[in-house]
Design a protein around this motif. Structure first.
Motif, PDB file in Angstrom:
ATOM      1  N   PHE A  36      -8.432  12.581  -5.370  1.00  0.00           N
ATOM      2  CA  PHE A  36      -8.839  11.653  -4.825  1.00  0.00           C
ATOM      3  C   PHE A  36      -9.596  11.008  -3.800  1.00  0.00           C
ATOM      4  O   PHE A  36      -8.799  11.565  -2.834  1.00  0.00           O
ATOM      5  N   ILE A  37     -10.106  10.006  -3.465  1.00  0.00           N
ATOM      6  CA  ILE A  37     -10.323   9.762  -2.064  1.00  0.00           C
ATOM      7  C   ILE A  37     -10.346   8.580  -2.166  1.00  0.00           C
ATOM      8  O   ILE A  37     -10.555   7.123  -3.254  1.00  0.00           O
ATOM      9  N   SER A  38      -9.468   7.777  -0.855  1.00  0.00           N
ATOM     10  CA  SER A  38      -9.292   6.580  -0.689  1.00  0.00           C
ATOM     11  C   SER A  38      -9.531   6.117   0.702  1.00  0.00           C
ATOM     12  O   SER A  38     -10.066   7.046   1.327  1.00  0.00           O
ATOM     13  N   GLY A  39      -9.381   4.594   0.755  1.00  0.00           N
ATOM     14  CA  GLY A  39     -10.010   4.032   1.840  1.00  0.00           C
ATOM     15  C   GLY A  39      -8.381   3.772   2.561  1.00  0.00           C
ATOM     16  O   GLY A  39      -7.449   3.813   1.974  1.00  0.00           O
ATOM     17  N   PHE A  40      -8.280   3.080   3.779  1.00  0.00           N
ATOM     18  CA  PHE A  40      -7.001   2.815   4.200  1.00  0.00           C
ATOM     19  C   PHE A  40      -7.191   1.602   4.363  1.00  0.00           C
ATOM     20  O   PHE A  40      -7.987   0.547   4.367  1.00  0.00           O
ATOM     21  N   GLY A  66       0.502  -2.086   7.500  1.00  0.00           N
ATOM     22  CA  GLY A  66      -1.402  -1.238   7.033  1.00  0.00           C
ATOM     23  C   GLY A  66      -1.456  -0.775   8.415  1.00  0.00           C
ATOM     24  O   GLY A  66      -1.073  -0.801   9.950  1.00  0.00           O
ATOM     25  N   GLY A  67      -2.751   0.212   8.781  1.00  0.00           N
ATOM     26  CA  GLY A  67      -3.009   0.638   9.632  1.00  0.00           C
ATOM     27  C   GLY A  67      -2.538   2.082  10.159  1.00  0.00           C
ATOM     28  O   GLY A  67      -1.792   2.457   9.011  1.00  0.00           O
ATOM     29  N   LEU A 114      -3.019   3.582   2.632  1.00  0.00           N
ATOM     30  CA  LEU A 114      -3.896   3.360   2.511  1.00  0.00           C
ATOM     31  C   LEU A 114      -4.252   2.953   0.996  1.00  0.00           C
ATOM     32  O   LEU A 114      -3.088   2.094   0.653  1.00  0.00           O
ATOM     33  N   LYS A 115      -5.317   2.801   0.651  1.00  0.00           N
ATOM     34  CA  LYS A 115      -5.959   1.692  -0.549  1.00  0.00           C
ATOM     35  C   LYS A 115      -5.345   2.174  -1.916  1.00  0.00           C
ATOM     36  O   LYS A 115      -6.625   1.802  -2.367  1.00  0.00           O
ATOM     37  N   PRO A 159       0.653  -1.525  -0.075  1.00  0.00           N
ATOM     38  CA  PRO A 159      -0.002  -0.115  -0.054  1.00  0.00           C
ATOM     39  C   PRO A 159       0.962   1.762   0.135  1.00  0.00           C
ATOM     40  O   PRO A 159       2.075   1.324   0.884  1.00  0.00           O
ATOM     41  N   ALA A 160       0.111   2.758  -1.104  1.00  0.00           N
ATOM     42  CA  ALA A 160       0.797   3.848  -0.415  1.00  0.00           C
ATOM     43  C   ALA A 160       0.727   3.839   1.091  1.00  0.00           C
ATOM     44  O   ALA A 160      -0.148   3.110   1.987  1.00  0.00           O
ATOM     45  N   THR A 161       1.445   4.542   1.441  1.00  0.00           N
ATOM     46  CA  THR A 161       1.688   5.563   2.981  1.00  0.00           C
ATOM     47  C   THR A 161       1.376   7.081   2.873  1.00  0.00           C
ATOM     48  O   THR A 161       1.758   7.764   2.284  1.00  0.00           O
TER      49      THR A 161
END
Length: 293
Positions: free
Chosen positions: A280-284, A136-137, A23-24, A6-8
């Motif tokens: 843009f929108i992203s989840g986690f 993650g997280g 991030l997702k 994932p991106a961070t």
């Protein structure tokens, strides 16, 4: 096999070189046996031929693979990149951890995530990006005796990120040179208190505290002066309902957290006001690096 990372977003305001989250948005590499070495690249950076010829992933992968394996094999590497390059979203950390994990996975050697983190530390001396990329997280991390010590916490689906990626980068190396050589005791206390409060807010899920807790006096304003419109992006994000809005890493991306139901409104406001930037929108992402054979 397929490896995704994932991106961070690191620092998160006052947590300089210590706080980060995942991030997702993912970079993915598929590795296949081949008669000769080859690379294909899709997505971010695909129009940059230098990335194919001078590929950091391949260099790190070869370092570990040649050390772990007695076999001489060739591979085809197929990269699909979603993480913007040189924009403060952990693209380098994603390359580092995925390259190391790939070498171990191809040799079918177990690699605990804690060991992967410590191996990655040789290439990335600050743990704020590599820790969420691996675990993650939301993560709090420190380095003691060349080992990463960390605590992480899952981020609920009730939150979203709104990400603003400018059309030009801020150099990490140059931006560090803009920072003060010394800080006052008052500024140090300010950042310690706000970083502690921000950590407590994430751990206790007290999201209304994020706006106050994410204030910083160590790096953000110095770096954002290189791209003054970022102050307007931050102001617009907060006025539109973001819970917090901070420079992502050393920039130039501006990263905001909001409630899921507010994300589209904030995205719309930012797109209207900053049409030359990518919004843009992203989840986690709460898992971190994934290896699928």
């Amino acid at each position: 096999m397929r490896i995704s990372v994932p991106a961070t977003s690191a620092n998160l305001g006052p947590g300089f070189d210590t706080l980060g989250l995942a991030l997702k948005i993912k970079n993915q590499v598929t590795i296949r046996p081949a008669k000769f070495h080859s690379v294909s690249l899709k997505g971010e950076g695909s129009n940059n031929p230098i990335l194919k010829d001078n590929n950091m992933f391949i260099a790190i992968f070869n370092d570990f693979y040649n050390n772990l394996s007695q076999k001489k094999r060739s591979f085809r590497f197929e990269f699909e990149n979603q993480i913007p390059l040189s924009r403060g979203l952990g693209s380098s950390s994603a390359v580092i951890v995925s390259a190391i994990a790939s070498a171990y996975a191809i040799e079918e050697m177990e690699l605990p995530k804690e060991k992967l983190l410590n191996l990655a530390l040789a290439y990335e001396s600050h743990p704020d990006n590599i820790t969420p990329a691996v675990m993650g997280g939301f993560t709090v991390s420190s380095v003691e005796d060349n080992e990463v010590k960390f605590i992480n916490k899952s981020i609920p689906k009730s939150l979203s990120a709104v990400v603003v990626v400018p059309n030009r980068p801020i150099s990490t190396q140059l931006s560090r040179k803009t920072l003060p050589y010394k800080y006052s005791k008052e500024d140090a206390i300010f950042n310690v208190s706000h970083s502690s409060l921000l950590t407590a807010a994430f751990m206790s899920e007290n999201w209304e505290m994020l706006k106050i807790a994410s204030q910083d006096k160590f790096h953000q304003s110095y770096r954002m002066r290189q791209m003054p419109e970022l102050f307007e992006v931050q102001k617009c994000s907060l006025n539109s309902g973001a819970l917090m809005s901070t420079l992502s890493g050393s920039g130039s991306t501006l990263f905001s957290i909001c409630y899921f139901e507010d994300a589209k409104k904030i995205e719309k406001e930012l797109r209207a006001k900053f049409p030359h930037f990518k919004v843009f929108i992203s989840g986690f992402d709460n898992y971190g690096i994934k290896v699928e054979a």
